[in-house]
Design a protein around this motif. Structure first.
Motif, short mmCIF file in Angstrom:
data_model
loop_
_atom_site.label_atom_id
_atom_site.label_comp_id
_atom_site.label_asym_id
_atom_site.label_seq_id
_atom_site.Cartn_x
_atom_site.Cartn_y
_atom_site.Cartn_z
N ASP A 456 0.84 -1.20 0.00
CA ASP A 456 0.00 0.00 0.00
C ASP A 456 0.87 1.26 0.00
N PHE A 457 0.71 2.08 -1.03
CA PHE A 457 1.38 3.38 -1.08
C PHE A 457 0.43 4.51 -0.67
N GLY A 458 -0.70 4.15 -0.14
CA GLY A 458 -1.64 5.14 0.36
C GLY A 458 -2.55 5.70 -0.70
N SER A 459 -2.17 5.56 -1.94
CA SER A 459 -2.96 6.10 -3.05
C SER A 459 -2.40 5.54 -4.35
N THR A 460 -3.20 5.54 -5.36
CA THR A 460 -2.71 5.10 -6.67
C THR A 460 -1.90 6.19 -7.36
N SER A 461 -1.71 7.30 -6.67
CA SER A 461 -0.89 8.39 -7.22
C SER A 461 0.59 8.19 -6.91
N TYR A 462 0.88 7.31 -5.96
CA TYR A 462 2.26 7.11 -5.55
C TYR A 462 2.66 5.66 -5.76
N GLY A 463 3.93 5.46 -5.97
CA GLY A 463 4.44 4.11 -6.15
C GLY A 463 5.90 4.16 -6.52
N PRO A 464 6.58 3.02 -6.51
CA PRO A 464 8.00 3.01 -6.83
C PRO A 464 8.24 3.40 -8.29
N ALA A 465 9.25 4.25 -8.47
CA ALA A 465 9.54 4.76 -9.81
C ALA A 465 9.84 3.64 -10.80
N ASN A 466 10.50 2.59 -10.31
CA ASN A 466 10.86 1.47 -11.19
C ASN A 466 9.91 0.28 -11.02
N GLY A 467 8.77 0.51 -10.41
CA GLY A 467 7.72 -0.50 -10.36
C GLY A 467 7.93 -1.56 -9.30
N ILE A 468 6.99 -2.50 -9.31
CA ILE A 468 6.99 -3.64 -8.40
C ILE A 468 7.15 -4.90 -9.23
N SER A 469 8.09 -5.75 -8.81
CA SER A 469 8.35 -7.00 -9.52
C SER A 469 8.07 -8.18 -8.60
N ILE A 470 7.22 -9.12 -9.07
CA ILE A 470 6.91 -10.35 -8.32
C ILE A 470 7.27 -11.53 -9.20
N LYS A 471 8.23 -12.37 -8.73
CA LYS A 471 8.68 -13.51 -9.53
C LYS A 471 8.69 -14.79 -8.69
N ASN A 472 8.35 -15.88 -9.35
CA ASN A 472 8.57 -17.23 -8.80
C ASN A 472 8.05 -17.38 -7.37
N SER A 473 6.87 -16.85 -7.11
CA SER A 473 6.33 -16.85 -5.75
C SER A 473 4.98 -17.54 -5.70
N ILE A 474 4.58 -17.93 -4.47
CA ILE A 474 3.31 -18.62 -4.26
C ILE A 474 2.51 -17.86 -3.19
N PHE A 475 1.25 -17.60 -3.48
CA PHE A 475 0.33 -16.94 -2.55
C PHE A 475 -0.74 -17.94 -2.15
N ALA A 476 -0.82 -18.24 -0.85
CA ALA A 476 -1.76 -19.27 -0.39
C ALA A 476 -2.47 -18.81 0.87
N LEU A 477 -3.80 -18.91 0.88
CA LEU A 477 -4.65 -18.63 2.02
C LEU A 477 -4.52 -17.19 2.51
N SER A 478 -5.41 -16.37 2.06
CA SER A 478 -5.52 -15.03 2.64
C SER A 478 -6.33 -15.12 3.93
N GLN A 479 -6.10 -14.18 4.84
CA GLN A 479 -6.77 -14.23 6.13
C GLN A 479 -8.26 -13.89 6.04
N ALA A 480 -8.63 -13.16 4.99
CA ALA A 480 -10.04 -12.79 4.80
C ALA A 480 -10.29 -12.57 3.32
N ALA A 481 -11.52 -12.87 2.89
CA ALA A 481 -11.87 -12.65 1.48
C ALA A 481 -11.88 -11.17 1.13
N THR A 482 -11.93 -10.33 2.13
CA THR A 482 -11.92 -8.88 1.90
C THR A 482 -10.52 -8.29 1.99
N ALA A 483 -9.50 -9.15 2.10
CA ALA A 483 -8.12 -8.66 2.04
C ALA A 483 -7.89 -8.04 0.67
N LYS A 484 -6.91 -7.13 0.59
CA LYS A 484 -6.68 -6.41 -0.66
C LYS A 484 -5.27 -6.65 -1.17
N GLY A 485 -5.08 -6.33 -2.45
CA GLY A 485 -3.81 -6.59 -3.11
C GLY A 485 -2.86 -5.42 -3.05
#
Length: 552
Positions: A456-485
């Motif tokens: 979370d950068f607090g707003s979609t107006s801010y973020g890393p200048a060189n972006g976010i990179s996600i590689k070779n990872s596994i996401f399993a079981l969120s704590q709530a269906a209303t969790a956010k990305g």
């Protein structure tokens, strides 16, 4: 009956009787003559000697041996001879050691002294008299005995061990000449001739050793071993201006750092495995000092339980390697139910080149291991977590929590080869100056509480200048269906990363994840107990996705 034959037979009987009677007379006369001349012959004095002693036993120590034997009633003293060569001669051998020639050994037992340790000796005893001839030599029934190994060497203290050297100590002033250094297979790799200073001081520093390797040192006087010790060199630890190898009963406290302040720009604390280093006070790293908190390898990691670390104005780096960063508060070495809130909770201005966590356990903090807050400028060049396991962080703060109202900058965040289990929030950065976030080869399980963000950068107006990179990872079981990305501007590049069916996110989500049809319990062996090895051997990412420690 023939009268002539009868006469002849009677005549023969008479002659026999006469002969027997004459023989008895002669025998009686000889006996009587002998009794009159009893002991009237000469005696060989060489046979008038003591009997040998019997039942010899020996109880050796390193430099002595107690000899016990059956004493003869007519012996006035005894002579004991020992030799490193077998004793076969009648006379005392050249080069043997003789005890009792001064007639001082008069009874059993007797202690032989000044022997060489770890040495085989042959032993014999002679019973002696002031009046009679000595006995023949009586040999120890086992013919020889061996002294025990002497030990004049001291255990190697932790402060005397390094990665490539070791200072080895023995009783100062003892007569020693040389030392052999052996590998575990008993191959001699180094022989050290000891000079007069080493002998007088009782120590020598052995250099040129291999890190994290076991050795044995044998200490000699000539060929006689006087001591031995085994030790293992430390692994290669980060070099620094000041290297401190802590003992388990030492303390990581403010006094330690204050004493080093101004004298050293880099410090390595080598922390013994399995030890607990707890401090329930805030520690401030002195300005200009960079520190390696380096846990030495062992059966379990060294535990760091520190209320809080505060950074000063400038540091090149702060590194944590192979340590267990525990949120539990310890009292007298025992964990209590209370939790520390932070590891870092930085309010004052600081500029740090890099903060790195490598091969660490991070767990059970009430808030977060890393927070930047307040209005003063704080800049971290690179924040890295590599090969770490992070568990049980409350839904109170983000795992990385930069909420310093635009004055807290983490230029680059790198999280690699790590497992996150039960973490309520992940990354918060209200900074507009972050350059990049890289997540690679990680396993995420039971993450993100209701309404919270993964990033979370607090707003979609801010973020890393060189972006976010996600590689070779596994996401399993969120704590709530209303969790956010992810809430941020710029690109989010996702590559070869998977989401199980129980990883559920509301809006915004994380685009580009490959769906795995089963739940986390179908993919992993026992995720609820922290075992994320693959139960499903058909999973496409068994060799390429998630924390590498769990791969096939």
């Amino acid at each position: 009956m023939d009268l002539n034959n009868l006469y002849t037979m009677n005549s023969i009987k008479k002659l026999k009787n006469i002969a027997v009677a004459g023989g008895l007379f002669l025998l009686t006369a000889w006996v009587n003559t002998s009794c009159d001349t009893t002991n009237d012959w000469s005696v060989d004095e060489s046979y008038d000697r003591l009997f040998r002693t019997t039942s010899i036993s020996v109880v050796p120590t390193a430099t002595e041996a107690e000899v016990t034997w059956g004493t003869g009633s007519k012996a006035d003293f005894y002579i004991i001879e020992i030799s490193k060569d077998s004793l076969y001669q009648d006379d005392i051998q050249t080069g043997s050691i003789v005890f009792g020639e001064d007639k001082s050994i008069t009874k059993s037992p007797f202690t032989l002294t000044n022997l060489d340790s770890d040495t085989k000796y042959y032993l014999r005893i002679k019973s002696c008299s002031n009046e009679k001839i000595s006995s023949k030599w009586a040999y120890h029934e086992k013919f020889s005995f061996k002294t025990k190994s002497e030990q004049i060497m001291s255990p190697v203290a932790s402060e005397d061990l390094k990665a490539t050297s070791a200072t080895l100590r023995w009783t100062a002033g003892k007569t020693v000449t040389n030392m052999d250094i052996l590998t575990p297979d008993l191959a001699v790799i180094k022989t050290i001739n000891l000079d007069a200073n080493a002998v007088a001081n009782g120590y020598v520093t052995v250099t040129g050793l291999t890190p994290n390797t076991s050795y044995t040192a044998n200490l000699y006087n000539g060929t006689v071993k006087r001591g031995y010790i085994s030790f293992t060199t430390y692994p290669e630890v980060p070099e620094a201006d000041k290297m401190i190898y802590l003992n388990a009963n030492d303390s990581i406290n403010q006094t330690l750092f204050d004493d080093l302040a101004g004298s050293y720009s880099t410090v390595t604390l080598a922390i013994p495995a399995g030890a607990v280093f707890a401090n329930n006070n805030t520690l401030t790293i002195p300005n200009g000092m960079s520190v390696n908190f380096f846990g030495l390898p062992g059966a379990s990691k060294a535990v760091l339980s520190i209320k809080q670390i505060t950074l000063s104005a400038n540091h090149s780096f702060i590194n944590f390697t192979n340590v267990d960063i525990s949120g539990y508060v310890y009292e007298n070495g025992v964990a209590t139910s209370s939790l520390n809130s932070y590891l870092f909770n930085q309010q004052t201005a600081t500029n740090v080149g890099a903060i790195t966590f490598d091969n660490c356990l991070i767990h059970d903090l009430a808030n977060t291991p890393f927070r930047l807050q307040g209005s003063e400028a704080k800049t971290i060049g690179t924040l890295t977590f590599n090969n770490c396991i992070v568990t049980n962080l409350k839904d109170s703060y983000y795992f990385i929590n930069a909420d310093a109202s635009g004055n807290g900058v983490i230029s680059n965040i790198n999280i690699t080869n790590s497992t996150f289990n039960t973490v309520g929030r992940f990354i918060l950065s209200k900074s507009t100056n972050t350059n990049s976030i890289t997540l690679s080869d990680c396993t995420f399980y039971n993450m993100i509480a209701s309404g919270r963000y993964f990033i979370d950068f607090g707003s979609t107006s801010y973020g890393p200048a060189n972006g976010i990179s996600i590689k070779n990872s596994i996401f399993a079981l969120s704590q709530a269906a209303t969790a956010k990305g992810i809430r941020a501007s710029g690109t989010v590049a996702v590559e070869n990363s998977y989401a199980t069916s129980d990883w559920q996110l509301g809006s915004p989500s994380i685009s580009g994840l490959i769906s795995y049809s089963g739940a986390s319990s179908a993919l992993f062996t026992s995720p609820s107990t922290g075992d994320f090895s693959f139960l499903d051997k058909t999973f496409a990412g068994t060799e390429t996705a998630g924390d590498p420690r769990w791969r096939e």
